[in-house]
Design an enzyme around this catalytic site. Structure first.
Site, PDB file in Angstrom:
ATOM      1  N   HIS A 148      22.031  65.930  68.894  1.00 23.19           N
ATOM      2  CA  HIS A 148      21.562  65.613  67.542  1.00 23.19           C
ATOM      3  C   HIS A 148      22.690  65.761  66.514  1.00 23.19           C
ATOM      4  O   HIS A 148      22.858  64.914  65.639  1.00 23.19           O
ATOM      5  CB  HIS A 148      20.364  66.494  67.170  1.00 23.19           C
ATOM      6  CG  HIS A 148      19.077  66.018  67.776  1.00 23.19           C
ATOM      7  ND1 HIS A 148      18.774  66.197  69.105  1.00 23.19           N
ATOM      8  CD2 HIS A 148      18.032  65.327  67.252  1.00 23.19           C
ATOM      9  CE1 HIS A 148      17.590  65.653  69.353  1.00 23.19           C
ATOM     10  NE2 HIS A 148      17.120  65.122  68.255  1.00 23.19           N
ATOM     11  N   LYS A 149      23.455  66.823  66.646  1.00 20.55           N
ATOM     12  CA  LYS A 149      24.546  67.047  65.695  1.00 20.55           C
ATOM     13  C   LYS A 149      25.616  65.973  65.844  1.00 20.55           C
ATOM     14  O   LYS A 149      26.103  65.434  64.853  1.00 20.55           O
ATOM     15  CB  LYS A 149      25.149  68.438  65.909  1.00 20.55           C
ATOM     16  CG  LYS A 149      26.145  68.814  64.826  1.00 20.55           C
ATOM     17  CD  LYS A 149      26.582  70.259  64.899  1.00 20.55           C
ATOM     18  CE  LYS A 149      27.409  70.674  63.688  1.00 20.55           C
ATOM     19  NZ  LYS A 149      28.521  69.780  63.387  1.00 20.55           N
TER      20      LYS A 149
END
Lengths: 290, 211
Positions: B41-42
């Site tokens: 996600h990051k």
């Protein structure tokens, strides 16, 4: 000194793949308390199917095999350094055999070591030298989801109207259960420490979880508080997985630790339903598991 | 939400299919899904949405491979135990959901970016994701936390893996599942079981603290 690497490997295998019967029985009893056809009941039934499957196939109950936390009690004459080496070898081998997920990550770079061996803090090993000739190792595998919902309060807590007494303890522990919602994989077990400094308080809250399920708290007042917290946590209605329902907490265990006059910490370690804890006893050259 | 009949759903899912889903519906999902958790996600957010870092190495290639599967598809918050077989193929051993709330800062933008029709996880997500569910539209599928072996049995094959350098639990696993059991707990109509349970349990907590 005897080499216990193989015996420790078996301890890890058993802990990761075969949930203790006492924990399973608690979950099975909880099924009866959930409404027929509810998703809460469905979740508990799924959990029980998974418990049976992992025991049969010797695979991890949960993919998050967690922080391996060892509690070693050894008679005089054993070497801590050698026991550490043996534990580390067994942990790496258990990872290689997929009894554990590689879980040790360098905090800054994010690199996974691949074998569950990290720095001086990973895996966690507590040592205690004891009288007699029996060595015991307790192992708890505690996943990240439930570890993340652990909480520490500094009493008095004005927001919760919690003073430095057992009534205050009750209030903050219920708040911790509310904050956790389903994120710690409810229904959970609560390890609560009253007192200590920030560090010893959290460590004690995990140690509280080691008390066997059938053993009552020796302090009657604390035993009554444990029961009340469990009952009231269940009245919150959070339910299995946070789906709403009657089972949010399966059991509460409280331990106390001496504190400074200035401090009154209450620490809560939340253990998910997959309460993976086993004990190995080595006596007369034989390793027994419970 | 009682006594719902379990329905089967195949990926990709159409908007009509999503609008047909409501909180409390038990579903068996089949098709190709992708795992992604904290690191993914990051990485997606920083590189392709917020663009605070430039793509490097195989970033673009992986992103494009994900795009075709995630358009109308679902992302699974999961860090599996995977075993490598003698023939070099991978096998899922244990693959339950991880806590989704950690992805709340990123999830809504990632849903919009890929036209995701859902995410699978546990514990539910917050207001930003619920708003994105309404807008995209999409849903939150809740899997049973800790039911790792049972879910791994629904994984019929591992099609590929990307970003293995994130570590096995954080890598992007492309898998084919058949009858993966989930329950809708946040729908495209603005309802969240988690928001409801949180509010109700908050009222009860206040009563218990006063008593």
């Amino acid at each position: 000194m005897r080499d216990l690497t193989r015996e420790i490997l078996e301890l890890i295998r058993l802990t990761s793949t075969d949930l203790p019967a006492a924990v399973e029985n608690k979950i099975r009893k909880a099924i009866e308390n959930e409404a027929a056809g509810s998703i809460a009941k469905g979740a508990l039934e799924t959990i029980c199917k998974n418990i049976e499957l992992t025991r049969k196939n010797t695979v991890p109950i949960c993919q998050d095999t967690g922080t391996p936390i060892f509690y070693v009690k050894y008679p005089e004459g054993w070497s801590q350094r050698r026991l550490i080496d043996q534990i580390k070898t067994a942990v790496a081998e258990a990872t290689n055999l997929s009894f554990m997920r590689p879980n040790a990550v360098d905090t800054l770079s994010g690199a996974n070591t691949g074998n569950n061996l990290g720095d001086q803090f990973f895996p966690t090993i507590h040592f205690e030298e004891i009288d007699g000739g029996v060595l015991t190792i307790d192992l708890m595998l505690k996943g990240g989801g439930c570890e993340n919902v652990g909480a520490q309060y500094d009493l008095p807590d004005d927001r919760l109207h919690a003073g430095r007494d057992l009534e205050g303890v009750r209030k903050v522990v219920l708040d911790a259960v509310h904050q956790a919602q389903g994120e710690g994989c409810a229904p959970g077990f609560l390890g609560v420490a009253i007192g200590g400094d920030r560090g010893t308080s959290f460590a004690a809250s995990k140690k509280a979880l080691l008390r066997p399920i059938e053993h009552k708290n020796e302090n009657n007042e604390l035993a009554a508080l444990e029961k009340r917290i469990t009952d009231e946590a269940n009245q919150l209605g959070i339910g299995p997985m946070g789906f709403s329902g009657n089972t949010t907490v399966l059991e509460t265990r409280i331990i106390t630790a001496h504190r400074l006059p200035a401090s009154f910490f209450v620490s809560v370690s939340y253990m998910c339903w997959a309460f993976r804890h086993r004990k190995m006893t080595v006596q007369d050259g034989q390793a027994l598991y419970e | 939400m009682n006594d719902q009949i379990t329905r089967r759903l195949s990926l990709p899912i159409s908007n009509d299919g999503i609008l047909d889903l409501h909180v409390g519906d038990p579903i068996l999902l089949s098709g190709v899904i992708i795992t992604g958790r904290d690191a993914v996600h990051k990485w997606l957010f920083d590189t392709f949405i917020n663009k605070t870092r430039l793509p490097e190495g195989d970033d673009l290639k992986v992103y494009n491979a994900m795009k075709s599967i995630l358009d109308g598809g679902v992302l699974y918050h999961c860090g599996p135990v995977v075993s490598r077989l003698d023939n070099g193929e991978y096998q899922f051993i244990a693959a339950g959901p991880t806590t989704s709330m950690r992805e709340e800062p990123y999830q809504a933008e990632i849903m919009r970016n890929f036209n995701l029709k859902g995410v699978i996880g546990k514990g539910g997500m917050g207001a930003k994701t619920l708003a994105a569910c309404h807008e995209v539209p999409a849903v939150y599928f809740h899997a049973v936390g800790g039911a790792a072996a049972l879910i791994a049995e629904t994984v019929k094959s591992v099609l590929s893996v990307h970003k293995l350098e994130f570590g096995a639990p954080e890598a992007i696993w492309v898998i084919e599942v058949i009858d993966f059991p989930v329950v809708v707990t946040m729908d495209a109509h603005g309802f969240s079981l988690h928001a409801e349970v949180r509010a109700r349990s908050r009222d009860m907590l206040e009563k218990l603290i006063k008593s």
